[in-house]
Design a protein around this motif. Sequence first.
Motif, PDB file in Angstrom:
ATOM      1  N   ARG A  98      43.756  50.686  43.728  1.00 39.81           N
ATOM      2  CA  ARG A  98      44.312  51.550  42.689  1.00 39.81           C
ATOM      3  C   ARG A  98      43.761  51.057  41.357  1.00 39.81           C
ATOM      4  O   ARG A  98      44.235  50.050  40.819  1.00 39.81           O
ATOM      5  CB  ARG A  98      45.838  51.484  42.670  1.00 39.81           C
ATOM      6  N   GLU A 137      56.556  47.124  54.192  1.00 42.94           N
ATOM      7  CA  GLU A 137      55.832  46.812  52.961  1.00 42.94           C
ATOM      8  C   GLU A 137      56.364  45.488  52.426  1.00 42.94           C
ATOM      9  O   GLU A 137      57.580  45.331  52.237  1.00 42.94           O
ATOM     10  CB  GLU A 137      56.031  47.906  51.921  1.00 42.94           C
ATOM     11  N   MET A 192      52.035  46.431  55.019  1.00 46.59           N
ATOM     12  CA  MET A 192      51.182  46.685  53.857  1.00 46.59           C
ATOM     13  C   MET A 192      51.697  45.852  52.680  1.00 46.59           C
ATOM     14  O   MET A 192      52.888  45.541  52.608  1.00 46.59           O
ATOM     15  CB  MET A 192      51.221  48.162  53.466  1.00 46.59           C
ATOM     16  N   GLU A 220      50.700  45.268  48.227  1.00 46.61           N
ATOM     17  CA  GLU A 220      49.841  45.588  47.093  1.00 46.61           C
ATOM     18  C   GLU A 220      49.922  44.427  46.122  1.00 46.61           C
ATOM     19  O   GLU A 220      51.001  43.882  45.883  1.00 46.61           O
ATOM     20  CB  GLU A 220      50.356  46.865  46.433  1.00 46.61           C
ATOM     21  N   THR A 268      45.259  47.048  47.871  1.00 49.81           N
ATOM     22  CA  THR A 268      46.185  47.241  48.985  1.00 49.81           C
ATOM     23  C   THR A 268      45.622  46.521  50.198  1.00 49.81           C
ATOM     24  O   THR A 268      44.452  46.675  50.530  1.00 49.81           O
ATOM     25  CB  THR A 268      46.357  48.741  49.303  1.00 49.81           C
ATOM     26  N   TYR A 305      45.898  49.787  37.772  1.00 47.43           N
ATOM     27  CA  TYR A 305      47.287  50.066  38.136  1.00 47.43           C
ATOM     28  C   TYR A 305      48.290  49.200  37.369  1.00 47.43           C
ATOM     29  O   TYR A 305      49.327  49.668  36.935  1.00 47.43           O
ATOM     30  CB  TYR A 305      47.457  49.855  39.646  1.00 47.43           C
ATOM     31  N   SER A 327      46.431  45.320  54.387  1.00 42.31           N
ATOM     32  CA  SER A 327      47.146  45.711  55.587  1.00 42.31           C
ATOM     33  C   SER A 327      47.058  44.598  56.625  1.00 42.31           C
ATOM     34  O   SER A 327      46.032  43.954  56.767  1.00 42.31           O
ATOM     35  CB  SER A 327      46.555  47.002  56.158  1.00 42.31           C
TER      36      SER A 327
END
Length: 148
Positions: A122, A62, A98, A100, A138, A125, A140
Amino acid sequence: MEVMDAAFDPFWGEAWNRMQIESALAIGNTHYWLIAPHGGEPDEGQEAAGFALVRQIFDEAELLLFAVSPQWRCRGLGARLLGRTLDDMKRSGVCKVMLEMRRGNPAESLYRATGFVPVGLRPKYYRCANGDRIDAVTLSFPADEQNN
């Protein structure tokens, strides 16, 4: 921390504090990369122009934080740093990365140009300094061809 303070506008509430960074690095599966204004790794005591902070768990990672100081942007340093970070992760066995980010983050164009694709949302968020809420997106990156 100088890059963090310069790169992240407090309005968005995205920056981490020193304790959060130190705690993440103490875990052992979190790593960082630095880039100097000349595009290589900074020498001891040399100014950093940007950084990447990544947490790796088995074959996934991440991207926790990624930043280039405003004075060094638009010189290809972000692309070079992101590329080097992804290459190093791939060499360490990472198959998927990943990240965010808040919707509307200008870094999205760099992430997409590198091969990141949106995979989730999200709603509301992030909380801005004025109380407004913004969606998190998000993304990837399949680090090997078999996962594309």
